[in-house]
Design an enzyme around this catalytic site. Structure first.
Site, PDB file in Angstrom:
ATOM      1  N   HIS A  17      85.837  40.088 -25.838  1.00 21.74           N
ATOM      2  CA  HIS A  17      86.457  40.440 -27.123  1.00 21.74           C
ATOM      3  C   HIS A  17      87.850  41.056 -26.901  1.00 21.74           C
ATOM      4  CE1 HIS A  17      82.062  41.104 -28.506  1.00 21.74           C
ATOM      5  NE2 HIS A  17      82.464  40.001 -29.099  1.00 21.74           N
ATOM      6  N   LYS A  41      69.623  41.941 -37.751  1.00 23.01           N
ATOM      7  CA  LYS A  41      68.647  42.806 -38.419  1.00 23.01           C
ATOM      8  C   LYS A  41      68.495  44.138 -37.717  1.00 23.01           C
ATOM      9  CE  LYS A  41      66.009  39.184 -40.627  1.00 23.01           C
ATOM     10  NZ  LYS A  41      66.419  37.990 -39.884  1.00 23.01           N
ATOM     11  N   ARG A  90      83.807  30.104 -26.326  1.00 28.96           N
ATOM     12  CA  ARG A  90      83.317  30.135 -24.939  1.00 28.96           C
ATOM     13  C   ARG A  90      82.800  28.748 -24.571  1.00 28.96           C
ATOM     14  NH1 ARG A  90      79.496  35.093 -26.229  1.00 28.96           N
ATOM     15  NH2 ARG A  90      79.110  33.551 -27.835  1.00 28.96           N
ATOM     16  N   SER A 128      77.640  39.930 -26.045  1.00 28.26           N
ATOM     17  CA  SER A 128      77.070  41.262 -26.304  1.00 28.26           C
ATOM     18  C   SER A 128      75.579  41.260 -25.981  1.00 28.26           C
ATOM     19  CB  SER A 128      77.288  41.659 -27.766  1.00 28.26           C
ATOM     20  OG  SER A 128      78.661  41.737 -28.040  1.00 28.26           O
TER      21      SER A 128
END
Ligand code: PNS
Length: 160
Positions: A17, A41, A90, A128
């Protein structure tokens, strides 16, 4: 003034990022790094925590602003008077989903352009989710996230 938005979950921000933010900030006058609230969620970090982590590792980039948003990305684009959505691309596995999102955003806001920046080779398989998986097993995050936020990730994973 050319304004771009770089949206994402940033749960947490990675070197991939940061690389895209640095490069986008070179091309645009202003870049809004935009955190989607409640993107999954069960995010590891709250929106406020994600914002603080991003701030800590992007202090060296002057022309960016970190914001959070709910709802549609195109609404944020209009609010910020931004004309370009920046996305990092990516491995080919990203393509299908990104293509779908870009076309949907174009349908919703024809005046908005999506611009893809190829990630650097070393970040090709970084995400992540991978960072969280590695942190769960206390393995090294070097090269994946900056040293100044690694401890926060281990600590937060440990509390889960
Ligand atoms: O880091 P991520 O989770 O891949 O980011 C995804 C994000 C935030 C870019 C995407 O979920 C998004 O733009 N959400 C906002 C909702 C929206 O505008 N949907 C319509 C386009 S498909």
């Amino acid at each position: 003034m050319k304004i771009a938005v770089y949206p994402g979950s940033f749960d947490p921000i990675t070197n991939g990022h940061i690389d895209i933010i640095e490069r986008a900030a070179e091309v645009f006058d202003k870049v809004y790094v935009s955190i989607l609230k409640n993107s999954s969620k069960n995010p590891l970090f709250t929106t406020v925590e994600r914002q603080e982590l991003i701030e800590r590792v992007t202090r060296h980039i002057p022309n960016i602003e970190i914001v959070s948003f709910e709802g549609l990305l195109v609404d944020l684009m209009r609010e910020k008077k931004a004309t370009v959505i920046i996305k990092g691309l990516r491995a080919i596995s990203d393509f299908e989903y990104e293509f779908q999102m870009a076309l949907t955003n174009r349908q919703l806001a024809p005046e908005v352009e999506t611009l893809f920046m190829m990630t650097r080779a070393q970040n090709q398989y970084l995400s992540s989710s991978i960072v969280k998986e590695i942190a769960k097993f206390n393995a090294s995050l070097d090269g994946m996230v900056p040293p100044e936020i690694q401890e926060d990730i281990y600590r937060k994973i440990g509390q889960r």
